[in-house]
Write a protein that holds these residues in place. Structure first.
Motif, mmCIF file in Angstrom:
data_model
loop_
_atom_site.group_PDB
_atom_site.id
_atom_site.type_symbol
_atom_site.label_atom_id
_atom_site.label_comp_id
_atom_site.label_asym_id
_atom_site.label_seq_id
_atom_site.Cartn_x
_atom_site.Cartn_y
_atom_site.Cartn_z
ATOM 1 N N GLU A 338 0.841 -1.205 0.000
ATOM 2 C CA GLU A 338 0.000 0.000 0.000
ATOM 3 C C GLU A 338 0.875 1.253 0.000
ATOM 4 N N SER A 339 1.910 1.221 0.834
ATOM 5 C CA SER A 339 2.835 2.357 0.885
ATOM 6 C C SER A 339 3.493 2.566 -0.475
ATOM 7 N N PHE A 340 3.908 1.463 -1.128
ATOM 8 C CA PHE A 340 4.549 1.568 -2.441
ATOM 9 C C PHE A 340 3.602 2.187 -3.464
ATOM 10 N N LEU A 341 2.327 1.781 -3.438
ATOM 11 C CA LEU A 341 1.363 2.313 -4.390
ATOM 12 C C LEU A 341 1.167 3.815 -4.179
ATOM 13 N N VAL A 342 1.050 4.226 -2.913
ATOM 14 C CA VAL A 342 0.876 5.653 -2.611
ATOM 15 C C VAL A 342 2.101 6.440 -3.087
ATOM 16 N N VAL A 343 3.292 5.918 -2.802
ATOM 17 C CA VAL A 343 4.522 6.606 -3.189
ATOM 18 C C VAL A 343 4.657 6.666 -4.702
ATOM 19 N N LEU A 344 4.246 5.602 -5.389
ATOM 20 C CA LEU A 344 4.320 5.585 -6.851
ATOM 21 C C LEU A 344 3.435 6.665 -7.447
ATOM 22 N N PHE A 345 2.190 6.765 -6.956
ATOM 23 C CA PHE A 345 1.296 7.833 -7.420
ATOM 24 C C PHE A 345 1.904 9.210 -7.106
ATOM 25 N N ALA A 346 2.460 9.325 -5.892
ATOM 26 C CA ALA A 346 3.047 10.601 -5.475
ATOM 27 C C ALA A 346 4.228 10.965 -6.371
ATOM 28 N N TYR A 347 5.015 9.970 -6.777
ATOM 29 C CA TYR A 347 6.185 10.254 -7.600
ATOM 30 C C TYR A 347 5.774 10.750 -8.987
ATOM 31 N N VAL A 348 4.723 10.174 -9.544
ATOM 32 C CA VAL A 348 4.225 10.629 -10.851
ATOM 33 C C VAL A 348 3.798 12.091 -10.754
ATOM 34 N N ILE A 349 3.070 12.429 -9.679
ATOM 35 C CA ILE A 349 2.643 13.816 -9.488
ATOM 36 C C ILE A 349 3.861 14.708 -9.250
ATOM 37 N N ALA A 350 4.842 14.180 -8.498
ATOM 38 C CA ALA A 350 6.061 14.958 -8.215
ATOM 39 C C ALA A 350 6.789 15.317 -9.506
ATOM 40 N N ILE A 351 6.867 14.373 -10.445
ATOM 41 C CA ILE A 351 7.513 14.662 -11.726
ATOM 42 C C ILE A 351 6.770 15.770 -12.465
ATOM 43 N N ALA A 352 5.441 15.712 -12.428
ATOM 44 C CA ALA A 352 4.639 16.767 -13.064
ATOM 45 C C ALA A 352 4.930 18.115 -12.425
ATOM 46 N N ILE A 353 5.028 18.147 -11.091
ATOM 47 C CA ILE A 353 5.333 19.402 -10.385
ATOM 48 C C ILE A 353 6.715 19.919 -10.799
ATOM 49 N N VAL A 354 7.672 19.015 -10.884
ATOM 50 C CA VAL A 354 9.034 19.408 -11.276
ATOM 51 C C VAL A 354 9.034 19.992 -12.689
ATOM 52 N N LEU A 355 8.339 19.335 -13.616
ATOM 53 C CA LEU A 355 8.303 19.811 -14.999
ATOM 54 C C LEU A 355 7.659 21.195 -15.090
ATOM 55 N N LEU A 356 6.612 21.418 -14.283
ATOM 56 C CA LEU A 356 5.916 22.707 -14.305
ATOM 57 C C LEU A 356 6.748 23.817 -13.674
ATOM 58 N N SER A 357 7.578 23.465 -12.710
ATOM 59 C CA SER A 357 8.314 24.494 -11.958
ATOM 60 C C SER A 357 9.770 24.638 -12.375
ATOM 61 N N LEU A 358 10.252 23.782 -13.284
ATOM 62 C CA LEU A 358 11.685 23.759 -13.597
ATOM 63 C C LEU A 358 12.160 25.057 -14.250
#
Length: 798
Positions: A338-358
């Motif tokens: 469950e933790s892995f699934l949450v972190v995986l979703f979070a990482y996808v969103i994190a990449i989107a945040i990085v791309l938007l703010s880079l």
């Protein structure tokens, strides 16, 4: 089995959308911050990786001691080069003399551009492993040749053939293009080298350089080396450390020590204090690395707290699974899934945040970082990062939830226990300790910047511009241009100087004067100026007088600053003669005035002792122009450009506002402050998300209790107080832990600045009040919402 775990995890996420959003959102923010900082750290740590022989390349540095204080830098004397070649050649593969980076006007046909570059010996391109696009790597063999960067070739010739074309340099020399090299990437030394001219050309056309070929006291050059394969930097340094001292007995009094600074240290560890290497930008690399780690930990704490807080809702599930044969290890594996699934979703969103703010981050940090889509190393590190974060966030909840006893759970006698909430409280305290420490640190950084900005600088930088004059065309035209500029109405005063207003380009020693203490070793900032320099800058004359056209003797006059008066030990400086103690002495210089100290170096350090010498030999590099305050800057600049082009049509018109140039002195600290502020805000947001989730859960858990209290007469304030006070206590504890930690760290940081702010109690008090205020606002929303609920609804099932 793993597929089944993922299904259960997915259903739990959908079943508790609010808590899932808080968990995923908090982790996504934390991971995004860590990703951006990781990309920035990689960019910093890979500086100069472009050069293939980077592990063997070094720059020659020199330490000298003046009056008990040691200064260190890359300026070396010219005779060091033949001495190293002849006496120590076995230690080196390459030795290369190099000028300081210089701005030149480069012209082809009717097009003229201002570009920076260097004079180098012919082996320079080989030492730096420049990638030759066209022409010959040995293109500097001819004295009238020039190698140019690919971007400069494109600017002049487009897709045409550059090799063999003639470029005019500073309207003075005709040089033939013999090679074009690929642009050096931005995160490397020499990235501003758009041209390379042979060292022999430099020597042949400058008499002062020819005169310095045997002068061990003229430290005006740079030298780069590539050491031999069978040796080390330390070994070579030990071999050559006393070479200057042994070559010239006149410099023994300064105890000169020659050593190698490896290329890997140029950018990150180039600071020296009193002869000792003290680091440099590497401290910011580790600082932001620590910030990124803590922000990620804050996000993981949210996951831990919310997962364990909801333990009673998962207790029956654990009891049933254990009763039908599930082992503790299987339950741990499930919760980690469950933790892995949450972190995986979070990482996808994190990449989107990085791309938007880079792009915004690059602009703020002055970088050109791109997202490494094609880097296999990045994705491998990302996988490890995801697994590590999942383990960090999920290990404690998995161990805690899997430890429930099925008998107690299924009988309905399970209770979390009196101290079950203690780990959560500790984690909340840790979260806000970090957040409050970040707040205090950001406050102090901004205070230090403002403290230096508010320091008197000694001159009026507003409405002052400087125009570079890097060509012989400007010689002997100073009075003409002054008259023309003032007559145009755009300028009220003008003077020339050998250095820009905001820097010191030259230092001098070798003077004697009446009353000079025995053994005193002077080190003076040296600037050559024209008559109206003090008037143009609005420098205050404290003693004596300014330069004047009415006194021919002022050609041998000097102004000194306040610090120089004290430094030279002069009670009555006016009329004192500064005599050259060299073998071929120049005429003595007479002190005619003392001016107020002006900041030309770091605003965080004391003003250096300086003298302003009348420029007898047209050594100026800048026009300093005081704009007409009755007109707009835009109008003034347009008129100045028109006048400039009338007299120098082949030279590009460039200018710099002195107040903007002075502002660049705060750029590094301001970037640290801005980035720290952003990361602090995100850390607080993450902490507040966790606090909001915990408050929501506590309010939900105590719904019936709140209903009973309201029936018995409790007010909204009573309920709010009941739900808020426990969290507020934790934050207050955090504040008292964070304050001494932040004081210790930031006080140590401030010690690096001689001119620094004094830490005051209100900075810490304001940070504590801010943290408590944020906590109250975060908790109040859920607390008041719970307090306003109809008790009939909460008690209906009783």
């Amino acid at each position: 089995m793993f597929k089944n775990y993922l299904k259960i995890a997915w259903r739990n996420l959908l079943k508790n959308k609010g808590y899932s959003a808080i968990n995923i959102g908090g982790l996504a923010l934390g991971m995004a911050v860590t990703l951006i900082i990781g990309l920035w750290m990689n960019d910093e740590l890979t500086y100069n990786r472009y050069f293939k022989n980077k592990d063997k390349i070094a720059q020659i540095f020199q330490s000298q001691t003046f009056n008990g204080r040691t200064s260190t830098g890359p300026a070396i004397p010219q005779p060091l080069e033949p001495t190293l070649r002849e006496g120590f050649g076995d230690n080196f593969k390459q030795i290369m003399m190099c000028s300081w980076t210089q701005t030149k006007y480069v012209k082809y046909e009717e097009k003229s551009l201002s570009r920076t570059g260097n004079y180098m010996q012919p082996n320079g391109p080989e030492l730096l492993n420049l990638e030759i696009v066209k022409g010959d790597e040995k293109g500097l063999q001819q004295i009238n040749s020039i190698m140019i960067s690919e971007s400069l070739a494109q600017a002049f010739f487009g897709d045409g053939e550059p090799i063999g074309k003639i470029l005019k340099i500073s309207n003075q020399y005709d040089l033939m293009v013999t090679a074009v090299y690929k642009d050096i990437p931005y995160n490397n030394s020499f990235n501003d080298t758009d041209y390379i001219i042979p060292w022999e050309h430099y020597v042949a056309n400058a008499e002062w350089i020819q005169n310095s070929q045997d002068n061990w006291q003229n430290n005006s050059f740079q030298m780069f080396v590539q050491i031999a394969d069978n040796t080390t930097f330390e070994r070579v340094t030990n071999t050559i450390i006393d070479v200057k001292k042994n070559a010239d007995e006149d410099v023994v009094q300064y105890n000169p020590r020659i050593f190698l600074l490896p290329m890997e240290d140029w950018y990150l560890r180039g600071n020296f204090e009193d002869g000792v290497q003290t680091g440099g930008r590497i401290r910011y690399v580790w600082l932001f690395g620590i910030i990124g780690t803590f922000v990620l930990i804050l996000a993981c704490i949210n996951f831990m707290n919310l997962s364990t807080a909801r333990s009673e809702k998962r207790a029956k599930e654990v009891g049933i699974r254990k009763s039908i044969g599930s082992q503790k290890g299987q339950l741990i594996y499930q919760f980690l899934s469950e933790s892995f699934l949450v972190v995986l979703f979070a990482y996808v969103i994190a990449i989107a945040i990085v791309l938007l703010s880079l792009n915004g981050f690059n602009e703020l940090a002055r970088k050109e970082i791109t997202f490494p889509w094609s880097s296999s190393n990045f994705w491998l590190v990302s996988l490890v990062f995801i697994l590590f974060t999942a383990l960090l966030a999920g290990s404690y909840p998995a161990l805690y939830l899997s430890s429930f006893r099925p008998v107690d759970v299924l009988k309905g006698t399970f209770k979390a226990g009196r101290y079950a909430g203690l780990p959560r409280k500790i984690l909340v305290v840790l979260q806000f300790t970090v957040s409050v420490a970040f707040i205090i640190g950001t406050f102090i950084v901004m205070q230090q910047i403002n403290h230096a900005k508010n320091r008197p600088i000694g001159y009026d930088k507003e409405g002052l511009i400087q125009v570079p004059t890097f060509a012989q065309d400007f010689e002997d035209k100073t009075e003409l241009m002054r008259s023309e500029f003032i007559k145009s109405g755009a300028v009220v005063q003008m003077a020339t100087s050998s250095s820009p207003t905001t820097r010191i380009w030259s230092n001098r020693s070798g003077f004697t004067w009446e009353g000079k203490p025995d053994g005193f070793q002077e080190d003076l900032a040296w600037t050559e100026v024209s008559v109206d320099y003090a008037k143009t800058l609005n420098l205050k004359i404290l003693e004596g007088r300014d330069f004047s056209r009415d006194f021919a003797s002022d050609s041998l006059g000097v102004l000194i600053n306040e610090t120089a008066k004290k430094y030279l030990g002069l009670q009555n400086p006016i009329g004192v003669l500064l005599k050259d103690d060299g073998d071929d002495p120049d005429p003595p210089l007479k002190i005619i005035g003392v001016v107020e100290d002006m900041i030309a170096q770091s605003p965080y350090e004391p003003v250096k002792q300086g003298i302003y010498v009348y420029d007898r030999f047209n050594n100026f590099s800048y026009y300093n122009l005081r704009l007409n305050p009755k007109q707009s800057a835009g109008q003034n600049i347009a008129v100045i450009e028109r006048v400039f082009k009338q007299h120098f049509p082949d030279i590009p018109f460039e200018y710099e506002f002195v107040d903007e140039e002075y502002g660049q002195k705060f750029a590094a600290e301001e970037r640290v402050g801005s980035l720290s502020g952003i990361f602090t805000a995100l850390a607080i947001l993450i902490s507040c998300l966790g606090l909001f989730g915990l408050t929501s859960f506590v309010a939900e858990q105590r719904t019936k209790e709140i209903g009973v209290r309201k029936v018995l007469g409790a007010t909204v304030f009573n309920v709010w107080n009941m739900l808020s006070k426990d969290f507020l206590k934790l934050v207050i504890i955090s504040c008292f832990i964070a304050v001494p930690i932040a004081y210790y760290v930031m006080n140590g940081w401030l010690q690096e600045y001689p001119y620094r702010v004094i830490l005051k109690w209100w900075i810490f008090a304001l940070a504590m009040l801010g943290a408590m205020g944020i906590t109250v606002l975060t908790v109040s929303f859920q607390a008041i919402r719970a307090a306003k609920q109809n008790p009939v609804k909460s008690l209906r099932t009783e």
